[in-house]
Design a protein around this motif. Structure first.
Motif, short mmCIF file in Angstrom:
data_model
loop_
_atom_site.label_atom_id
_atom_site.label_comp_id
_atom_site.label_asym_id
_atom_site.label_seq_id
_atom_site.Cartn_x
_atom_site.Cartn_y
_atom_site.Cartn_z
N TYR A 1 74.50 -43.44 -44.46
CA TYR A 1 75.67 -43.68 -43.62
C TYR A 1 76.74 -44.47 -44.38
CZ TYR A 1 78.65 -45.33 -39.86
OH TYR A 1 79.73 -45.62 -39.08
N ALA A 2 76.31 -45.52 -45.07
CA ALA A 2 77.27 -46.34 -45.82
C ALA A 2 77.95 -45.52 -46.92
CB ALA A 2 76.56 -47.56 -46.41
N ILE A 3 77.19 -44.70 -47.61
CA ILE A 3 77.78 -43.84 -48.64
C ILE A 3 78.77 -42.86 -48.02
CG2 ILE A 3 77.26 -41.99 -50.30
CD1 ILE A 3 74.66 -43.58 -50.98
N TRP A 4 78.42 -42.32 -46.89
CA TRP A 4 79.32 -41.40 -46.18
C TRP A 4 80.62 -42.13 -45.80
CZ3 TRP A 4 80.53 -41.49 -40.76
CH2 TRP A 4 81.25 -40.38 -40.32
N MET A 5 80.49 -43.35 -45.29
CA MET A 5 81.68 -44.11 -44.90
C MET A 5 82.55 -44.48 -46.10
SD MET A 5 81.87 -44.48 -41.62
CE MET A 5 83.03 -45.83 -41.47
N LEU A 6 81.93 -44.82 -47.21
CA LEU A 6 82.67 -45.25 -48.39
C LEU A 6 83.32 -44.09 -49.16
CD1 LEU A 6 80.19 -47.94 -49.74
CD2 LEU A 6 82.47 -48.36 -48.74
N ASN A 7 82.85 -42.89 -48.92
CA ASN A 7 83.35 -41.75 -49.67
C ASN A 7 84.04 -40.76 -48.77
OD1 ASN A 7 82.23 -42.14 -52.60
ND2 ASN A 7 80.62 -42.78 -51.21
#
Length: 167
Positions: A161-167
């Motif tokens: 989720y964090a990777i999705w939000m950051l990218n």
């Protein structure tokens, strides 16, 4: 036509069957690693990642351990007897969650898509939780062995989720 009474079949070689189930889980799980490996040093390194991202070398030992635990858990459930409906349900859910598990690497890494990773990992988490609940009705040891897996996939879901939000 007679039916096989699975419960009455003795396991004459428990260490052989246990080893076989554990090896199958590790090998099937490693199949995802074949897709993951080339992307780790290329696409994955280009992503913005949160501060809680572990180093890449952590994933292999963690997943190998978790696949081994899954194999032992599946073996405990199978040993309870396939003639029992609860055993068949628990094993069916085990297969379902394992299919989601194997599908995650191609979705996230193979297709280079954190979005598709989330689409796969959320139902994976639900399937693991359901597997633990149904497995607990058959063998509490097996259900307990799956708890670290649920914990790791909870962490992996947050990371995805964090990777999705950051990218």
């Amino acid at each position: 036509m007679s039916t096989v009474n699975w419960r009455s079949l003795p396991d004459r070689r428990p260490l052989v069957t246990l080893s076989s189930v554990v090896a199958a889980c590790i090998l099937l799980g490693a199949a995802g690693g074949l897709i993951t490996a080339p992307q780790i040093e290329t696409w994955y390194t280009t992503l913005d990642k949160p501060g809680f991202t572990p180093p890449s070398w952590v994933f292999g030992p963690v997943w190998t351990t978790l696949y081994a635990l899954q194999g032992v858990a599946a073996w405990f459930v199978w040993k309870a007897g396939l003639d029992r409906r609860a055993v068949r349900v628990a094993l069916a859910l085990f297969v379902l969650q394992f299919a989601f598990n194997v599908a995650w690497s191609p979705a996230f890494f193979g297709l280079e898509s954190p979005t598709l990773g989330l689409v796969v990992i959320v139902p994976l988490w639900v399937a693991i939780a359901a597997t633990i609940a149904t497995t607990a009705r058959v063998d509490r040891r097996a259900a307990t062995l799956l708890v670290p897996y649920l914990a790791w996939v909870s962490f992996a879901t947050a990371l995805n989720y964090a990777i999705w939000m950051l990218n």
